[in-house]
Enzyme design. Structure first.
Site, PDB file in Angstrom:
ATOM      1  N   LYS A  13       0.754  -1.001  -0.010  1.00 15.28           N
ATOM      2  CA  LYS A  13      -0.088  -0.141   0.081  1.00 15.28           C
ATOM      3  C   LYS A  13       0.887   1.374  -0.113  1.00 15.28           C
ATOM      4  CE  LYS A  13      -4.006  -2.059   2.768  1.00 15.28           C
ATOM      5  NZ  LYS A  13      -5.052  -1.671   1.752  1.00 15.28           N
TER       6      LYS A  13
ATOM      7  N   ARG B  22     -10.732 -11.202   1.378  1.00 11.50           N
ATOM      8  CA  ARG B  22     -11.675 -12.062   0.962  1.00 11.50           C
ATOM      9  C   ARG B  22     -11.014 -13.519   1.165  1.00 11.50           C
ATOM     10  NH1 ARG B  22     -11.601  -8.771  -4.407  1.00 11.50           N
ATOM     11  NH2 ARG B  22     -11.278  -7.207  -3.047  1.00 11.50           N
TER      12      ARG B  22
END
Length: 509
Positions: free
Chosen positions: A283, A357
């Protein structure tokens, strides 16, 4: 680790002349019934002559009755309080004030009245429902997080410790239960906030699992922890794949409340990425410190089950906390890797920052083995949620019946959520050329694409897919702006009240 402060909640009649306190809180509404909005007192317990004089001076004091407007004034001779506090109720047409307006006004006052011990809230609360809203707002607003402060800062003003709700329903036999529920809700929300606010070097998968054990000790709840050896042995490829880059290995925690006469069984699966660097798909550095909040889903489902247990609802509730730390290292998963999930499906990792996920997929498959009546997963899953719905509104996706029931529950709880579709054209975008699925797909509508991925791991009972819904709380779980209403800066505890309201509806059925 969970230091959710205790708050004593009691009630008295609306006649508060003999009640002593550090402060008395009265509501000021923004009256919209005339040609122009004007401030006025609503439900004032003061003598009429004092009420009239105070109301006549509201404009001169700069008060408008707007939400979050809190002003301290010298106490009058007719009350036994150290200070008089006026809190804004927002726009009101007539005498009736909505429960969420009461909740926010009480919470805003409680949040700003630090350093006081005992406060009387004399807001317009003629019914048990209204009194409960005031009590809940106070319980949500009276919060501070000081676990990481040194002893030299120990003298910092803390939240109030006792709130007295003045209400005409003080003798109603339903009020004690309503106040208990408000206290439980407040304690559970503050527990979520404590976990989310805790520094990631203190809260990691192993310590989070221990925090769950500690929090569950006083309650009829069973906690089971699967460590990395068990996860590896049993084939939890999502959790192991995400967690292998960290020196702190993953955990799967099952928190089970199973009353003897349960009317239904709801499984709650929570994303618990205790810190998310993005892994190899790193990130940007800006605001990365906020990624300690990426475990808010796990904190929410944990506290939801504990609240359900404390209230003794006749509903079996099981939380699955999918805990991992997503770090880049020589052992971290790479883009292009293929992992085998719990249950056997394979997933090609195209982006290691789509890790939530993966751990959630393992949790969903595990939850289905208990054959619950419904599965709900909660996660700070996508940045796309913020783009679609902003910072304060959760997205709800899934089977129509569960999705709509959760929306109704959020409305009852006073939380903001919005149903979103799962367009079938998104499903082909998560096809992989080398595995059963890819962990990312269509960029546009990314919140919904992530939910389509999760749907692939919802199990069946007797050949029928288990009813399921997904809550993306990426925005509302963490407030990086100014505090408002009963919502503090940083961790909010959002969505716990929705889950509790949903469980209560299951019990009522």
């Amino acid at each position: 680790m969970i230091n959710a402060s205790e708050l004593k909640l009691t009630a008295v009649s609306a006649d508060i002349k003999r009640v002593t306190a550090d402060a008395l809180v009265i509501g000021v509404a923004r009256d919209t019934s005339g040609d122009r909005a004007v401030p006025r007192l609503v439900g004032s317990p003061l003598p009429q002559i004092e009420t009239d004089a105070l109301e006549a001076s509201l404009g001169a004091l700069g008060l408008t009755g707007a939400a979050d407007e809190v002003r301290r004034l010298p106490a009058t001779d007719s009350i036994k309080a150290g200070v008089l506090v006026l809190t804004g109720l927002g726009p009101v047409d007539g005498e009736l004030v909505g429960t969420e307006a009461l909740r926010r006004a009480a919470g805003s006052a409680a949040r700003q009245l630090t350093g006081l011990s005992r406060v009387v809230f004399a807001l317009p609360a003629p019914t048990v429902e209204a009194a409960a809203a005031v009590a809940e707002g106070v319980a949500l607003g009276a919060y501070s997080f000081g676990s990481h402060r040194s002893k030299s800062n120990a003298a910092e003003k803390g939240p109030l410790t006792e709130a007295v709700v003045a209400t005409a329903a003080s003798t109603d036999r339903a009020l004690p239960a309503a106040l208990k529920r408000a206290a439980v809700v407040g304690r559970a929300v503050r527990g979520v906030r404590d976990l989310v606010n805790t520094a990631p070097n203190v809260l990691y998968p192993e310590s989070f699992a221990q925090a769950a054990r500690d929090a569950a000790k006083p309650l009829p709840v069973k906690v089971t922890v699967l460590d990395e050896k068990r996860l590896e042995k049993d084939g939890y490829g999502g959790l192991m794949g995400v967690g292998r880059g960290s020196s702190r290995p993953p955990r799967l925690v099952k928190v089970d409340y199973s009353p003897a006469r349960a009317e239904a069984h709801v499984a709650l699966v929570g994303k618990g990425i205790t810190f998310d660097t993005g892994g190899i798909s790193l990130k940007p550095a800006a605001n990365m410190h906020q990624m300690k909040s990426d475990m808010a889903g796990a904190a929410t489902v944990l506290q939801a089950v504990l609240a359900i247990a404390e209230l003794g609802l006749p509903v079996r509730a099981t939380a699955w906390l999918c805990l991992a730390e997503n770090m880049p290292s020589g052992s971290a998963s790479r883009p292009g890797d293929v992992v085998t999930m719990f249950g056997g499906k394979t997933v090609e990792i195209l982006n290691t920052d789509a890790e939530g996920r993966l751990v959630m997929a393992d949790g969903l498959v595990a939850a289905a083995e208990d054959k619950p009546d419904v599965v709900i997963d909660v996660a700070t899953l996508t940045g796309a949620q913020l783009i679609a719905l902003g910072n304060r509104t959760a997205g709800i996706m899934g089977d129509d019946e569960v999705r709509d029931a959760l929306k109704a529950a959020s409305d009852r709880a006073g939380e903001t959520a919005w149903p979103m579709p799962l367009p079938e054209e998104l499903r082909p975008s998560i096809d992989s050329q080398v595995a059963d699925l890819a962990n990312i797909g269509e960029r546009h509508g990314g919140m919904m694409t992530a939910a389509v991925f999760l749907r692939e791991f919802v199990g069946e009972v007797d050949g029928r897919k288990i009813p399921w819904a997904h809550l993306d709380i990426a925005g509302p779980a963490f407030n990086d702006g100014a505090a408002y209403g009963y919502t503090p800066k940083n961790a909010t505890g959002s969505t716990l009240r929705t889950l509790l309201a949903y469980a209560e509806e299951l019990a009522a059925r």
